[in-house]
Enzyme design. Structure first.
Site, PDB file in Angstrom:
ATOM      1  N   CYS A 167       0.812  -1.213   0.000  1.00 14.45           N
ATOM      2  CA  CYS A 167       0.000   0.000   0.000  1.00 14.45           C
ATOM      3  C   CYS A 167       0.847   1.266   0.000  1.00 14.45           C
ATOM      4  CB  CYS A 167      -0.935   0.004   1.204  1.00 14.45           C
ATOM      5  SG  CYS A 167      -1.917  -1.505   1.354  1.00 14.45           S
ATOM      6  N   ASN A 194     -10.472  -0.421  -0.049  1.00 14.98           N
ATOM      7  CA  ASN A 194      -9.015  -0.340   0.091  1.00 14.98           C
ATOM      8  C   ASN A 194      -8.391  -0.982  -1.148  1.00 14.98           C
ATOM      9  OD1 ASN A 194      -6.319  -1.003   0.646  1.00 14.98           O
ATOM     10  ND2 ASN A 194      -6.699  -1.459   2.804  1.00 14.98           N
ATOM     11  N   HIS A 196      -3.245   6.567   2.492  1.00 19.29           N
ATOM     12  CA  HIS A 196      -3.728   5.267   2.029  1.00 19.29           C
ATOM     13  C   HIS A 196      -5.104   5.021   2.628  1.00 19.29           C
ATOM     14  CE1 HIS A 196      -4.307   1.079   1.405  1.00 19.29           C
ATOM     15  NE2 HIS A 196      -4.001   0.733   2.630  1.00 19.29           N
TER      16      HIS A 196
END
Length: 364
Positions: free
Chosen positions: A123, A293, A262
């Site tokens: 990420c 996500n 993120h």
């Protein structure tokens, strides 16, 4: 004896265009409830997510990457042939070699002289790639760079798994960077803590397939995480690194107009923003609510959405922060680009440069 010569370096870099492509399927919490044996309220309370975007079986990570890249290139006004380097952040490209980046370059019309490589930093990968592209432009190694975060995480999820599967989404976000007379990308603060590397992991090693008596007895590797460990780290440790990036740029939290972390989950995003002490009117990216996500794609997709919807505008000062598997992290302050391309969606009928040999897994 003649000394070594070097192309005159550019002083700074800046972001000049952004684009995105989200998975083509909108998946509400209710669609996952039966497999999880949990309800919509349980998912919302833990993550803030209402829907996430999944890509259909025939939509591959390279398709998402290409549409995001084309949108960013169109927005920038710089032809693909003028890209000197292409960097793709991904953990879901299904080939060991070649990497996705050189294939993407060919698909969008980049020159064979353009360097291209993939980054695997989970990420944090997009922010890692921004750091590298910025350094290349400032040093004179490159003039223009295409940076892409692209993931199809649905291929690595178990719908019954309760730590991460219901959070994940699919998509790609891209930016074009170019030279600037003034700083448009601040110094990067980055690092990793491998001591906590197993906090986000896959369930199986590929070697289990190779040495199994019957590979069909080995489950497909899927993602899982130690949620409490990640939450504690992201809300108590990670904000210090983000604060260091602000300081490294010669700014204070009061100077930050936009926070684009993120999109791990909404609780983490909002806790980090509060801990950093940003202004009350600072815009906080919350793309996770209905995109989910998307790992290395989440920061550029959140940026793309804010600009496309007019919530923010080019020239504003934004703090980027990527963190996740590894535990890798990276943060930098940037000036937002003026231009956003496309509508943020994946379109199956969009023109591409696909060839049959690249359609890995399509239709199988």
């Amino acid at each position: 004896m003649t000394g070594i010569s070097y192309r005159r370096p550019s002083s700074y870099s800046r972001l000049i265009g952004v684009g995105g492509a989200r998975g083509d399927r909108i998946v509400p919490n209710g669609d996952l409830a039966e497999a999880l044996e949990r309800d919509d309220e349980w998912i919302r309370r833990r993550t803030g997510i209402i829907t996430r975007r999944h890509a259909s079986r025939e939509v591959l990570v390279q398709h998402l990457a290409e549409q995001a890249a084309r949108a960013a290139l169109d927005a920038s006004g710089v032809p693909a042939g003028e890209m000197d380097v292409i960097i793709v952040s991904t953990v879901t490209w299904m080939k060991m070699t070649p990497g996705l980046a050189p294939l993407l370059g060919a698909r969008v019309g980049a020159s064979p002289s353009a360097a291209a490589y993939d980054v695997n930093a989970g990420c944090a990968g997009f922010c890692y790639a921004i750091a590298q592209a910025d350094a290349m432009i400032r040093s004179g190694l490159a003039r223009h760079a295409l940076v892409v975060g692209a993931e199809k995480l649905v291929d690595f999820t178990d719908p019954t798994e309760r730590t991460i599967s219901f959070i994940l989404g699919d998509g790609a976000g891209a930016v074009v960077l170019g030279p600037s007379d003034t700083p448009g990308v601040g110094p990067t603060v980055w690092g990793s803590d491998g001591r906590k590397g197993d906090a986000i992991r896959t369930t199986h090693d590929w070697l289990e397939y190779k040495y199994a008596d019957d590979f069909r007895d080995v489950p497909w590797p899927t993602a899982e995480q130690d949620g409490p460990t990640i939450f504690r780290w992201a809300t108590s440790v990670a904000p210090h690194f983000a604060a260091q990036a602000i300081e490294a740029a010669g700014l204070t939290p009061a100077d930050i107009d936009v926070f684009i972390p993120h999109q791990a989950n909404l609780r983490i995003v909002e806790t980090m923003a509060h801990t950093l002490g940003l202004r009350e009117d600072a815009v906080i990216a919350r793309d996770v609510i209905d995109t989910g996500n998307t790992s290395g794609a989440s920061v550029p997709l959140a940026m793309e959405r804010l600009l496309r919807e007019g919530t923010v505008h080019g020239g504003q000062t934004a703090l980027l922060f990527g963190f996740g598997a590894g535990l890798c992290y990276a943060s930098q302050v940037v000036e937002l680009p003026d231009a956003v391309g496309g509508d943020g969606e994946y379109h199956a009928d969009a023109p591409t440069a696909m060839s049959e040999s690249e359609e890995i897994g399509a239709g199988e």
